[in-house]
Design a protein around this motif. Structure first.
Motif, PDB file in Angstrom:
ATOM      1  N   PHE A 139       0.828  -1.198   0.000  1.00 35.72           N
ATOM      2  CA  PHE A 139       0.000   0.000   0.000  1.00 35.72           C
ATOM      3  C   PHE A 139       0.869   1.257   0.000  1.00 35.72           C
ATOM      4  CE2 PHE A 139      -3.029  -3.014   0.369  1.00 35.72           C
ATOM      5  CZ  PHE A 139      -4.107  -2.842   1.204  1.00 35.72           C
ATOM      6  N   ARG A 140       0.301   2.350  -0.472  1.00 33.85           N
ATOM      7  CA  ARG A 140       1.026   3.618  -0.504  1.00 33.85           C
ATOM      8  C   ARG A 140       0.415   4.602   0.479  1.00 33.85           C
ATOM      9  NH1 ARG A 140       2.077   4.784  -6.989  1.00 33.85           N
ATOM     10  NH2 ARG A 140       3.385   2.942  -7.368  1.00 33.85           N
ATOM     11  N   SER A 141       1.227   5.069   1.405  1.00 24.82           N
ATOM     12  CA  SER A 141       0.802   6.051   2.396  1.00 24.82           C
ATOM     13  C   SER A 141       2.036   6.581   3.113  1.00 24.82           C
ATOM     14  CB  SER A 141      -0.144   5.421   3.427  1.00 24.82           C
ATOM     15  OG  SER A 141      -0.395   6.315   4.498  1.00 24.82           O
ATOM     16  N   ALA A 142       2.039   7.870   3.427  1.00 24.76           N
ATOM     17  CA  ALA A 142       3.141   8.440   4.197  1.00 24.76           C
ATOM     18  C   ALA A 142       3.197   7.853   5.602  1.00 24.76           C
ATOM     19  CB  ALA A 142       3.003   9.959   4.271  1.00 24.76           C
ATOM     20  N   LEU A 143       2.088   7.261   6.038  1.00 24.39           N
ATOM     21  CA  LEU A 143       2.036   6.670   7.377  1.00 24.39           C
ATOM     22  C   LEU A 143       2.860   5.389   7.468  1.00 24.39           C
ATOM     23  CD1 LEU A 143       0.438   7.475   9.962  1.00 24.39           C
ATOM     24  CD2 LEU A 143      -1.184   5.696   9.370  1.00 24.39           C
ATOM     25  N   LEU A 144       3.120   4.761   6.331  1.00 28.46           N
ATOM     26  CA  LEU A 144       3.799   3.472   6.308  1.00 28.46           C
ATOM     27  C   LEU A 144       5.304   3.630   6.152  1.00 28.46           C
ATOM     28  CD1 LEU A 144       1.287   1.656   3.930  1.00 28.46           C
ATOM     29  CD2 LEU A 144       1.366   1.528   6.432  1.00 28.46           C
ATOM     30  N   GLU A 145       6.040   2.640   6.631  1.00 28.57           N
ATOM     31  CA  GLU A 145       7.489   2.635   6.472  1.00 28.57           C
ATOM     32  C   GLU A 145       7.832   2.761   4.993  1.00 28.57           C
ATOM     33  OE1 GLU A 145       9.771   2.786   8.632  1.00 28.57           O
ATOM     34  OE2 GLU A 145       8.916   2.097  10.533  1.00 28.57           O
ATOM     35  N   GLY A 146       8.764   3.653   4.680  1.00 29.57           N
ATOM     36  CA  GLY A 146       9.162   3.852   3.294  1.00 29.57           C
ATOM     37  C   GLY A 146       8.191   4.671   2.480  1.00 29.57           C
ATOM     38  N   ALA A 190      -0.997  21.858  10.495  1.00 35.02           N
ATOM     39  CA  ALA A 190      -2.418  21.694  10.819  1.00 35.02           C
ATOM     40  C   ALA A 190      -2.976  20.372  10.319  1.00 35.02           C
ATOM     41  CB  ALA A 190      -3.221  22.850  10.238  1.00 35.02           C
ATOM     42  N   TYR A 191      -3.897  19.834  11.115  1.00 32.95           N
ATOM     43  CA  TYR A 191      -4.569  18.577  10.791  1.00 32.95           C
ATOM     44  C   TYR A 191      -5.750  18.902   9.893  1.00 32.95           C
ATOM     45  CZ  TYR A 191      -5.883  13.713  11.861  1.00 32.95           C
ATOM     46  OH  TYR A 191      -6.154  12.363  11.801  1.00 32.95           O
ATOM     47  N   ASP A 192      -5.457  19.174   8.627  1.00 33.03           N
ATOM     48  CA  ASP A 192      -6.534  19.465   7.690  1.00 33.03           C
ATOM     49  C   ASP A 192      -6.424  18.531   6.493  1.00 33.03           C
ATOM     50  OD1 ASP A 192      -4.528  20.521   5.980  1.00 33.03           O
ATOM     51  OD2 ASP A 192      -4.802  22.524   6.815  1.00 33.03           O
ATOM     52  N   GLU A 193      -7.414  18.604   5.639  1.00 32.76           N
ATOM     53  CA  GLU A 193      -7.503  17.627   4.556  1.00 32.76           C
ATOM     54  C   GLU A 193      -6.302  17.690   3.625  1.00 32.76           C
ATOM     55  OE1 GLU A 193     -10.724  16.040   1.253  1.00 32.76           O
ATOM     56  OE2 GLU A 193     -11.184  17.780   2.502  1.00 32.76           O
ATOM     57  N   GLU A 194      -5.885  18.896   3.248  1.00 30.48           N
ATOM     58  CA  GLU A 194      -4.788  19.038   2.303  1.00 30.48           C
ATOM     59  C   GLU A 194      -3.477  18.510   2.884  1.00 30.48           C
ATOM     60  OE1 GLU A 194      -2.494  22.549  -0.245  1.00 30.48           O
ATOM     61  OE2 GLU A 194      -4.292  23.017   0.922  1.00 30.48           O
ATOM     62  N   ASN A 195      -3.250  18.807   4.147  1.00 29.92           N
ATOM     63  CA  ASN A 195      -1.978  18.444   4.774  1.00 29.92           C
ATOM     64  C   ASN A 195      -1.890  16.965   5.121  1.00 29.92           C
ATOM     65  OD1 ASN A 195       0.586  19.127   5.760  1.00 29.92           O
ATOM     66  ND2 ASN A 195      -0.181  19.336   7.838  1.00 29.92           N
ATOM     67  N   MET A 196      -3.010  16.366   5.530  1.00 28.54           N
ATOM     68  CA  MET A 196      -2.958  15.011   6.073  1.00 28.54           C
ATOM     69  C   MET A 196      -3.436  13.926   5.109  1.00 28.54           C
ATOM     70  SD  MET A 196      -1.517  15.475   8.913  1.00 28.54           S
ATOM     71  CE  MET A 196      -1.702  13.877   9.702  1.00 28.54           C
ATOM     72  N   ALA A 197      -3.843  14.308   3.905  1.00 24.74           N
ATOM     73  CA  ALA A 197      -4.323  13.303   2.949  1.00 24.74           C
ATOM     74  C   ALA A 197      -3.263  12.255   2.652  1.00 24.74           C
ATOM     75  CB  ALA A 197      -4.769  13.984   1.661  1.00 24.74           C
ATOM     76  N   ALA A 198      -1.990  12.647   2.741  1.00 22.98           N
ATOM     77  CA  ALA A 198      -0.893  11.711   2.464  1.00 22.98           C
ATOM     78  C   ALA A 198      -0.829  10.576   3.480  1.00 22.98           C
ATOM     79  CB  ALA A 198       0.444  12.462   2.439  1.00 22.98           C
ATOM     80  N   THR A 199      -1.468  10.752   4.643  1.00 28.28           N
ATOM     81  CA  THR A 199      -1.406   9.727   5.689  1.00 28.28           C
ATOM     82  C   THR A 199      -2.540   8.704   5.600  1.00 28.28           C
ATOM     83  OG1 THR A 199      -2.683  11.003   7.320  1.00 28.28           O
ATOM     84  CG2 THR A 199      -0.296  11.387   7.254  1.00 28.28           C
ATOM     85  N   VAL A 200      -3.420   8.842   4.623  1.00 27.87           N
ATOM     86  CA  VAL A 200      -4.490   7.853   4.451  1.00 27.87           C
ATOM     87  C   VAL A 200      -3.872   6.509   4.079  1.00 27.87           C
ATOM     88  CG1 VAL A 200      -6.483   7.177   3.054  1.00 27.87           C
ATOM     89  CG2 VAL A 200      -6.218   9.561   3.789  1.00 27.87           C
TER      90      VAL A 200
END
Length: 219
Positions: free
Chosen positions: A70-77, A85-95
């Protein structure tokens, strides 16, 4: 006869730990997932700590394929965790795509195997704009699918769906929880960074609830 009929999906973060304590009288089993996130190694010991304290059985299921494919900034690598700020634009990468759908499906099978009728999950209103599988529009049909697809009619219990993280923190305050014994930071460092969106949301929630934040932060 065991009167506890609940299984909780427990990350070790503020929300699920609060849910664990609030509904402990009904929770027979806690389920955590090691899915390759940068902060799994920090969250999972928190989940184990609270289960041990409450005398609740705790299982960790590895989902290495998510971290691998899977692809997500939350995952290793998966790239850098956004700051600010915890907003949609900033945190979408962590989905993490369909994370709750995958985890609830496994939890449903485990619940049925153990003869448990309720699945507890701590999704909340503050997540809705960013994470599709935290919204009521996801939880409702997932509840129906799990109930229809299990012989026990396993139900999803998601009592925080329509409340904010600040309101969850108020529940925790009333329960006397020490939130230093939870982990939020997506960075997964030795100390919570204090600058990523989830750290900022954590700080704001405790301030809203009138809790003096006991969390050590990097900055």
């Amino acid at each position: 006869m065991n009167t506890k009929q609940g299984l909780i999906v427990l990350s070790g973060g503020m929300d699920s730990v609060t849910l664990l304590y609030e509904y402990q009288a009904d929770i027979a089993l806690a389920l955590s997932f090691d899915y390759g996130s940068k902060h799994n190694a920090r969250e999972l010991p928190m989940a184990a700590l609270h289960c041990q304290r409450l005398g609740i059985e705790h299982i960790i299921i590895p989902l290495g394929f998510m971290g691998q494919y899977f692809r997500s900034a939350l995952l290793e690598g998966g790239g850098e965790i956004p700051k600010g700020a915890y907003d949609e634009e900033n945190m979408a990468a962590t989905v993490v795509p369909f994370r709750n759908g995958i985890m609830l499906s496994i939890a449903a099978g485990l619940a049925e195997s153990r003869g448990l009728q309720r699945l507890y999950i701590a999704n909340h209103f503050g997540d809705h704009a960013i994470y599709p599988d935290c919204r009521a529009s996801f939880i409702r049909p997932m509840h129906e699918a799990i109930a229809a697809g299990t012989s026990l009619g396993v139900e999803i219990c998601a009592p925080y769906t329509d409340i904010s993280k600040g309101e969850i923190a108020r529940h925790g305050k009333a329960l006397g929880l020490n939130y230093a014994e939870t982990w939020s930071c997506y960075e997964g460092g030795s100390v919570q960074c204090g600058r990523c969106g989830t750290c900022l949301e954590r700080r704001e929630a405790m301030a809203e609830a009138g809790i003096e934040d006991p969390t050590p932060y990097l900055e």
